[in-house]
Design an enzyme around this catalytic site. Sequence first.
Site, PDB file in Angstrom:
ATOM      1  N   SER A  73       0.822  -1.207   0.000  1.00  0.00           N
ATOM      2  CA  SER A  73       0.000   0.000   0.000  1.00  0.00           C
ATOM      3  C   SER A  73       0.859   1.261   0.000  1.00  0.00           C
ATOM      4  O   SER A  73       1.937   1.311   0.600  1.00  0.00           O
ATOM      5  CB  SER A  73      -0.888  -0.002   1.244  1.00  0.00           C
ATOM      6  OG  SER A  73      -1.446   1.273   1.473  1.00  0.00           O
ATOM      7  N   ASP A  75       0.313   3.712   1.654  1.00  0.00           N
ATOM      8  CA  ASP A  75       0.327   4.211   3.033  1.00  0.00           C
ATOM      9  C   ASP A  75       1.227   3.393   3.957  1.00  0.00           C
ATOM     10  O   ASP A  75       1.188   3.582   5.185  1.00  0.00           O
ATOM     11  CB  ASP A  75      -1.101   4.208   3.598  1.00  0.00           C
ATOM     12  CG  ASP A  75      -2.019   5.155   2.860  1.00  0.00           C
ATOM     13  OD1 ASP A  75      -1.668   6.340   2.756  1.00  0.00           O
ATOM     14  OD2 ASP A  75      -3.090   4.714   2.394  1.00  0.00           O
ATOM     15  N   HIS A  94      -7.074   2.075   7.494  1.00  0.00           N
ATOM     16  CA  HIS A  94      -7.243   3.402   6.894  1.00  0.00           C
ATOM     17  C   HIS A  94      -8.324   3.295   5.834  1.00  0.00           C
ATOM     18  O   HIS A  94      -8.253   2.432   4.957  1.00  0.00           O
ATOM     19  CB  HIS A  94      -5.927   3.872   6.265  1.00  0.00           C
ATOM     20  CG  HIS A  94      -6.060   5.123   5.452  1.00  0.00           C
ATOM     21  ND1 HIS A  94      -6.634   6.279   5.950  1.00  0.00           N
ATOM     22  CD2 HIS A  94      -5.711   5.394   4.168  1.00  0.00           C
ATOM     23  CE1 HIS A  94      -6.604   7.211   5.013  1.00  0.00           C
ATOM     24  NE2 HIS A  94      -6.065   6.695   3.927  1.00  0.00           N
ATOM     25  N   HIS A  96     -11.537   5.638   3.474  1.00  0.00           N
ATOM     26  CA  HIS A  96     -12.006   6.943   3.011  1.00  0.00           C
ATOM     27  C   HIS A  96     -13.519   6.976   3.154  1.00  0.00           C
ATOM     28  O   HIS A  96     -14.233   7.431   2.263  1.00  0.00           O
ATOM     29  CB  HIS A  96     -11.574   7.194   1.565  1.00  0.00           C
ATOM     30  CG  HIS A  96     -10.110   7.475   1.421  1.00  0.00           C
ATOM     31  ND1 HIS A  96      -9.606   8.759   1.282  1.00  0.00           N
ATOM     32  CD2 HIS A  96      -9.036   6.655   1.431  1.00  0.00           C
ATOM     33  CE1 HIS A  96      -8.276   8.701   1.194  1.00  0.00           C
ATOM     34  NE2 HIS A  96      -7.910   7.436   1.286  1.00  0.00           N
ATOM     35  N   ASP A 119     -19.361   5.140  24.559  1.00  0.00           N
ATOM     36  CA  ASP A 119     -19.093   3.712  24.750  1.00  0.00           C
ATOM     37  C   ASP A 119     -17.724   3.313  24.203  1.00  0.00           C
ATOM     38  O   ASP A 119     -17.172   2.273  24.589  1.00  0.00           O
ATOM     39  CB  ASP A 119     -20.150   2.867  24.040  1.00  0.00           C
ATOM     40  CG  ASP A 119     -21.439   2.749  24.840  1.00  0.00           C
ATOM     41  OD1 ASP A 119     -21.397   2.949  26.067  1.00  0.00           O
ATOM     42  OD2 ASP A 119     -22.479   2.438  24.233  1.00  0.00           O
ATOM     43  N   HIS A 170      -7.631  14.646   4.593  1.00  0.00           N
ATOM     44  CA  HIS A 170      -7.281  13.289   4.169  1.00  0.00           C
ATOM     45  C   HIS A 170      -8.385  12.317   4.590  1.00  0.00           C
ATOM     46  O   HIS A 170      -9.257  12.001   3.794  1.00  0.00           O
ATOM     47  CB  HIS A 170      -5.926  12.899   4.756  1.00  0.00           C
ATOM     48  CG  HIS A 170      -5.355  11.647   4.198  1.00  0.00           C
ATOM     49  ND1 HIS A 170      -4.026  11.276   4.388  1.00  0.00           N
ATOM     50  CD2 HIS A 170      -5.900  10.639   3.462  1.00  0.00           C
ATOM     51  CE1 HIS A 170      -3.807  10.120   3.790  1.00  0.00           C
ATOM     52  NE2 HIS A 170      -4.931   9.716   3.235  1.00  0.00           N
ATOM     53  N   TYR A 228     -19.595  -4.388  31.362  1.00  0.00           N
ATOM     54  CA  TYR A 228     -20.220  -4.636  30.064  1.00  0.00           C
ATOM     55  C   TYR A 228     -19.747  -5.985  29.515  1.00  0.00           C
ATOM     56  O   TYR A 228     -18.556  -6.320  29.616  1.00  0.00           O
ATOM     57  CB  TYR A 228     -19.853  -3.524  29.081  1.00  0.00           C
ATOM     58  CG  TYR A 228     -20.406  -3.739  27.687  1.00  0.00           C
ATOM     59  CD1 TYR A 228     -21.663  -3.279  27.340  1.00  0.00           C
ATOM     60  CD2 TYR A 228     -19.644  -4.396  26.728  1.00  0.00           C
ATOM     61  CE1 TYR A 228     -22.165  -3.478  26.063  1.00  0.00           C
ATOM     62  CE2 TYR A 228     -20.145  -4.596  25.462  1.00  0.00           C
ATOM     63  CZ  TYR A 228     -21.404  -4.144  25.122  1.00  0.00           C
ATOM     64  OH  TYR A 228     -21.896  -4.349  23.855  1.00  0.00           O
TER      65      TYR A 228
END
Length: 232
Positions: A73, A75, A94, A96, A119, A170, A228
């Site tokens: 990638s 990134d 990541h 979009h 939460d 971004h 929880y």
Amino acid sequence: MYQTLKEECYEANMQLPRLGLVLFTFGNVSAVDRERGVFAIKPSGVPYEELTPYDIVICDFDANVIEGIYRPSSDTKTHALLYKTWDSIGGIAHTHSTYAVAWAQAGMDIPIFGTTHADHTHQDIPCAPVLSDTMIQGDYEHETGNQIVNAFHEKGLSPSDMEMVLLQNHGPFTWGKTAAKAVYNSAVLEEVARMAQLTLQINPHTPRIKDTLRLKHYERKHGPDSYYGQEE
């Protein structure tokens, strides 16, 4: 050699289109193996419907390819820097996704309005400022990671307490103990971003959730006396 790690990464990546968090080849997920000092990540530009575990790329924490037939990638350097800096995280996602990106493009933190948000984290979801021209024109993906880390340092945030961030202009990055948890956090972030936007459309002057309710919901799920879910 890295088959289990590749399969974990592959399954996490395949959740992104299933959850409606990506289109086409958008986004990426990585999964780390701390003992070996490597992480697995989606290859660049490969459509999800064509992706296989074999295609997943293995990199070290300096973003060097250790194993794989494809380029990782774009990134990858961002993931590498976050893994190198924050040793508590085991997976990064990541996307979009629409509402999270909208808040990022506006350059705004996502206010904590209700218990759904509380939460998962007890404060506003931060938006790190846009990178400087020098950072953009330099080692951009590496500096993207630096910008996230610096924003957390300046805001006094811990990556264990706040597992999500927006990057101005971004989009969102999330992380967790595993790649699957990182994807879970991406889905939560998108839903919280959507709820916040709708809330402000209904009432632009909506106040943030009151402190007692905010802390109650966060602590009952994440605090030392949390109750929880089920006991393990």
